[in-house]
Design an enzyme around this catalytic site. Structure first.
Site, PDB file in Angstrom:
ATOM      1  N   SER A 191      38.857  44.680  49.876  1.00 53.59           N
ATOM      2  CA  SER A 191      39.369  43.299  49.851  1.00 53.59           C
ATOM      3  C   SER A 191      40.653  43.186  49.040  1.00 53.59           C
ATOM      4  CB  SER A 191      38.316  42.351  49.281  1.00 53.59           C
ATOM      5  OG  SER A 191      38.049  42.615  47.927  1.00 53.59           O
ATOM      6  N   SER A 192      41.547  42.297  49.464  1.00 48.84           N
ATOM      7  CA  SER A 192      42.892  42.331  48.906  1.00 48.84           C
ATOM      8  C   SER A 192      43.689  41.103  49.333  1.00 48.84           C
ATOM      9  CB  SER A 192      43.589  43.608  49.372  1.00 48.84           C
ATOM     10  OG  SER A 192      43.421  43.757  50.773  1.00 48.84           O
ATOM     11  N   GLN A 193      44.997  41.164  49.114  1.00 48.53           N
ATOM     12  CA  GLN A 193      45.904  40.072  49.456  1.00 48.53           C
ATOM     13  C   GLN A 193      47.213  40.651  49.971  1.00 48.53           C
ATOM     14  OE1 GLN A 193      46.368  37.079  46.368  1.00 48.53           O
ATOM     15  NE2 GLN A 193      48.514  36.774  46.907  1.00 48.53           N
TER      16      GLN A 193
END
Length: 217
Positions: free
Chosen positions: A173-175
């Site tokens: 998960s990240s941006q």
């Protein structure tokens, strides 16, 4: 189904370990751990998927570089910015939002705050991929999150990209942040779901702009 190459170690190691524990004869606990490892392998198989898509075509289009949910749309005196959150269920490879030339790939070490934290895009570990064409400069920031421990850029300075070319991947998960010139008309809003290489982030206000060619630099 095609897979991102960075996923193979996760898939293979967890699968082999799970099978060994499951058939080891070391008891119920070992078998249960083995099953969990095999389930983890299946999850990684899903997570590192690289689905075949049809890239959206058209003059003056700026496409989403990632899959996810729009966190924020903002602007300042020099640029417009879109921030996107990638959950563990989203495709995690990134694509070039425009055609152009990679002029810089910068790695910045940092923290691993949750991707949705307001300061995550500033203090977290990240790669900044800068792409230029005759219409301006575009930055794609791969931002690590609490689970994403590594951002991987597949491009280097000097590479010539077509719109939708694959440029990197973030593990878990990240941006992803997208920085664009001010002369664009934003087409999405906070909360929208976006798809890499398909969703139109913005269009150039001068929609007659031609496609990038190396000679245009």
């Amino acid at each position: 189904m095609q897979l991102v190459k960075e996923g193979y170690p996760f898939i293979i190691i967890s699968l082999v370990l799970g099978l060994l524990l499951f058939v080891s004869g070391f008891g119920v606990v070992a078998s249960m751990i083995g099953i969990l490892c095999m389930l983890a392998s299946l999850f990684c198989l899903y997570f590192f998927r690289d689905p075949k898509i049809d890239i959206t075509k058209g003059n003056g289009l700026i496409l989403s570089p990632c899959n996810g949910t729009v966190l924020e749309v903002s602007e300042n005196e020099t640029e417009k910015i879109i921030r996107v959150f990638l959950s563990v269920l989203d495709v995690h490879l990134q694509r070039s939002p425009v055609a152009g030339k990679v002029v810089k790939v910068e790695y910045k070490p940092g923290k691993f705050l949750k991707a949705m934290e307001p300061q995550a895009h500033i203090v977290n570990e990240q790669n900044i991929i800068t792409i230029e064409n005759e219409n301006g400069t575009y930055l794609v920031k791969q931002v690590a999150g609490i689970l994403a421990r590594r951002c991987v850029a597949w491009v280097k300075p000097g590479d010539i990209l077509n719109t939708g070319d694959k440029i990197g991947v973030i593990k878990f998960s990240s941006q992803v942040d997208m920085h664009m010139p001010r002369n664009v008309d934003i087409k999405i809003k906070q909360g929208d779901k976006v798809v890499s290489g398909i969703t139109i982030f913005a269009t150039l206000m001068d929609s007659s702009s031609s496609e990038f060619t190396p000679e245009g630099l």
